[in-house]
Every structure is written in C-alpha cells, then in structure tokens.
Motif scaffolding. Structure first.
Motif, PDB file in Angstrom:
ATOM      1  N   ALA A  11      56.421  55.982   8.712  1.00 48.55           N
ATOM      2  CA  ALA A  11      55.583  56.787   9.611  1.00 48.55           C
ATOM      3  C   ALA A  11      54.122  56.375   9.481  1.00 48.55           C
ATOM      4  CB  ALA A  11      55.752  58.261   9.274  1.00 48.55           C
ATOM      5  N   GLY A  12      53.462  56.214  10.607  1.00 51.09           N
ATOM      6  CA  GLY A  12      52.049  55.883  10.610  1.00 51.09           C
ATOM      7  C   GLY A  12      51.739  54.403  10.513  1.00 51.09           C
ATOM      8  N   LEU A  13      52.734  53.561  10.281  1.00 50.13           N
ATOM      9  CA  LEU A  13      52.517  52.119  10.221  1.00 50.13           C
ATOM     10  C   LEU A  13      53.353  51.444  11.285  1.00 50.13           C
ATOM     11  CD1 LEU A  13      52.508  51.409   6.381  1.00 50.13           C
ATOM     12  CD2 LEU A  13      50.559  51.505   7.918  1.00 50.13           C
ATOM     13  N   ASP A  14      52.874  50.315  11.728  1.00 50.67           N
ATOM     14  CA  ASP A  14      53.568  49.603  12.801  1.00 50.67           C
ATOM     15  C   ASP A  14      54.429  48.461  12.282  1.00 50.67           C
ATOM     16  OD1 ASP A  14      52.369  51.228  14.723  1.00 50.67           O
ATOM     17  OD2 ASP A  14      50.599  49.950  14.798  1.00 50.67           O
ATOM     18  N   PHE A  15      54.617  48.381  10.973  1.00 47.22           N
ATOM     19  CA  PHE A  15      55.340  47.254  10.391  1.00 47.22           C
ATOM     20  C   PHE A  15      56.691  47.694   9.855  1.00 47.22           C
ATOM     21  CE2 PHE A  15      50.774  46.275   9.241  1.00 47.22           C
ATOM     22  CZ  PHE A  15      50.573  45.447  10.325  1.00 47.22           C
ATOM     23  N   THR A  16      57.661  46.808   9.936  1.00 53.29           N
ATOM     24  CA  THR A  16      58.964  47.081   9.343  1.00 53.29           C
ATOM     25  C   THR A  16      58.889  46.836   7.843  1.00 53.29           C
ATOM     26  OG1 THR A  16      59.741  44.815   9.587  1.00 53.29           O
ATOM     27  CG2 THR A  16      60.124  46.302  11.457  1.00 53.29           C
ATOM     28  N   PRO A  17      59.833  47.384   7.068  1.00 53.66           N
ATOM     29  CA  PRO A  17      59.834  47.156   5.624  1.00 53.66           C
ATOM     30  C   PRO A  17      59.906  45.672   5.255  1.00 53.66           C
ATOM     31  CG  PRO A  17      61.256  49.003   6.128  1.00 53.66           C
ATOM     32  CD  PRO A  17      60.849  48.392   7.450  1.00 53.66           C
ATOM     33  N   LEU A  18      60.617  44.882   6.023  1.00 54.17           N
ATOM     34  CA  LEU A  18      60.713  43.449   5.724  1.00 54.17           C
ATOM     35  C   LEU A  18      59.361  42.763   5.913  1.00 54.17           C
ATOM     36  CD1 LEU A  18      62.524  41.109   4.911  1.00 54.17           C
ATOM     37  CD2 LEU A  18      63.079  40.783   7.319  1.00 54.17           C
ATOM     38  N   PHE A  19      58.639  43.116   6.973  1.00 52.97           N
ATOM     39  CA  PHE A  19      57.320  42.538   7.188  1.00 52.97           C
ATOM     40  C   PHE A  19      56.337  43.010   6.121  1.00 52.97           C
ATOM     41  CE2 PHE A  19      53.195  42.142   9.440  1.00 52.97           C
ATOM     42  CZ  PHE A  19      53.233  40.769   9.648  1.00 52.97           C
ATOM     43  N   GLU A  20      56.447  44.280   5.717  1.00 47.77           N
ATOM     44  CA  GLU A  20      55.605  44.785   4.635  1.00 47.77           C
ATOM     45  C   GLU A  20      55.871  44.008   3.342  1.00 47.77           C
ATOM     46  OE1 GLU A  20      55.540  49.000   3.964  1.00 47.77           O
ATOM     47  OE2 GLU A  20      55.618  49.415   6.099  1.00 47.77           O
ATOM     48  N   ALA A  21      57.134  43.721   3.067  1.00 50.47           N
ATOM     49  CA  ALA A  21      57.483  42.945   1.872  1.00 50.47           C
ATOM     50  C   ALA A  21      56.880  41.546   1.935  1.00 50.47           C
ATOM     51  CB  ALA A  21      58.996  42.876   1.717  1.00 50.47           C
ATOM     52  N   LEU A  22      56.895  40.950   3.111  1.00 48.59           N
ATOM     53  CA  LEU A  22      56.276  39.630   3.279  1.00 48.59           C
ATOM     54  C   LEU A  22      54.782  39.703   2.982  1.00 48.59           C
ATOM     55  CD1 LEU A  22      56.173  36.665   4.233  1.00 48.59           C
ATOM     56  CD2 LEU A  22      55.830  37.560   6.548  1.00 48.59           C
ATOM     57  N   LEU A  23      54.115  40.709   3.529  1.00 44.12           N
ATOM     58  CA  LEU A  23      52.681  40.866   3.281  1.00 44.12           C
ATOM     59  C   LEU A  23      52.395  41.090   1.802  1.00 44.12           C
ATOM     60  CD1 LEU A  23      51.622  43.101   6.307  1.00 44.12           C
ATOM     61  CD2 LEU A  23      51.232  40.652   6.004  1.00 44.12           C
ATOM     62  N   MET A  24      53.217  41.865   1.130  1.00 41.18           N
ATOM     63  CA  MET A  24      53.024  42.109  -0.297  1.00 41.18           C
ATOM     64  C   MET A  24      53.212  40.824  -1.103  1.00 41.18           C
ATOM     65  SD  MET A  24      52.059  45.152  -0.454  1.00 41.18           S
ATOM     66  CE  MET A  24      52.053  45.392  -2.196  1.00 41.18           C
ATOM     67  N   SER A  25      54.120  39.978  -0.691  1.00 39.78           N
ATOM     68  CA  SER A  25      54.310  38.688  -1.363  1.00 39.78           C
ATOM     69  C   SER A  25      53.104  37.788  -1.129  1.00 39.78           C
ATOM     70  CB  SER A  25      55.562  37.991  -0.843  1.00 39.78           C
ATOM     71  OG  SER A  25      56.700  38.738  -1.154  1.00 39.78           O
ATOM     72  N   LEU A  26      52.585  37.803   0.077  1.00 36.53           N
ATOM     73  CA  LEU A  26      51.443  36.961   0.397  1.00 36.53           C
ATOM     74  C   LEU A  26      50.184  37.392  -0.339  1.00 36.53           C
ATOM     75  CD1 LEU A  26      51.879  36.489   4.255  1.00 36.53           C
ATOM     76  CD2 LEU A  26      52.298  34.793   2.464  1.00 36.53           C
ATOM     77  N   VAL A  27      49.992  38.705  -0.504  1.00 41.82           N
ATOM     78  CA  VAL A  27      48.761  39.197  -1.125  1.00 41.82           C
ATOM     79  C   VAL A  27      48.660  38.767  -2.589  1.00 41.82           C
ATOM     80  CG1 VAL A  27      49.459  41.486  -1.955  1.00 41.82           C
ATOM     81  CG2 VAL A  27      47.158  41.132  -1.044  1.00 41.82           C
ATOM     82  N   LYS A  28      49.778  38.464  -3.208  1.00 44.59           N
ATOM     83  CA  LYS A  28      49.766  37.970  -4.589  1.00 44.59           C
ATOM     84  C   LYS A  28      49.239  36.544  -4.671  1.00 44.59           C
ATOM     85  CE  LYS A  28      53.736  40.762  -5.858  1.00 44.59           C
ATOM     86  NZ  LYS A  28      55.141  40.726  -6.274  1.00 44.59           N
ATOM     87  N   GLU A  29      49.316  35.819  -3.574  1.00 46.14           N
ATOM     88  CA  GLU A  29      48.992  34.399  -3.579  1.00 46.14           C
ATOM     89  C   GLU A  29      47.787  34.009  -2.723  1.00 46.14           C
ATOM     90  OE1 GLU A  29      50.704  32.393  -5.546  1.00 46.14           O
ATOM     91  OE2 GLU A  29      52.110  33.965  -6.106  1.00 46.14           O
TER      92      GLU A  29
END
Length: 50
Positions: A11-29
């Motif tokens: 709720a309140g976000l426009d991203f799917t959980p899979l896309f959120e997981a991708l972003l979280m992986s990218l933010v580490k690198e």
C-alpha cells in the motif's frame, strides 16, 4: 499508460515486491543517484524503500 492496483503491491508504493527486491540489491552496490537514473524514477519515490 494506465495504472492498476494489484494485490501483491504494498500500500502506498507503486512497486511490486520483486522490483523492490531488485532495488534493495542495487542499493548495496550503487549510489542512489545511479539507481534512480537506471530505473527512471525520482529519488524521493525510490528512497522510502530503505
């Protein structure tokens, strides 16, 4: 473009959980500025994820 509500998005976000997981992986690198340029969103849209 038509925006649809889907049951698997948080709720309140426009991203799917899979896309959120991708972003979280990218933010580490990568810096946030590079990530938002890659995905085409503003940092204020992406930043609440972490």
């Amino acid at each position: 473009m038509k925006k649809l509500q889907v049951p698997w998005a948080r709720a309140g976000l426009d991203f799917t959980p899979l896309f959120e997981a991708l972003l979280m992986s990218l933010v580490k690198e990568m810096p946030v500025k590079a990530i938002v340029a890659l995905v085409g969103e503003h940092d204020t849209v992406v930043h609440p994820l972490w």
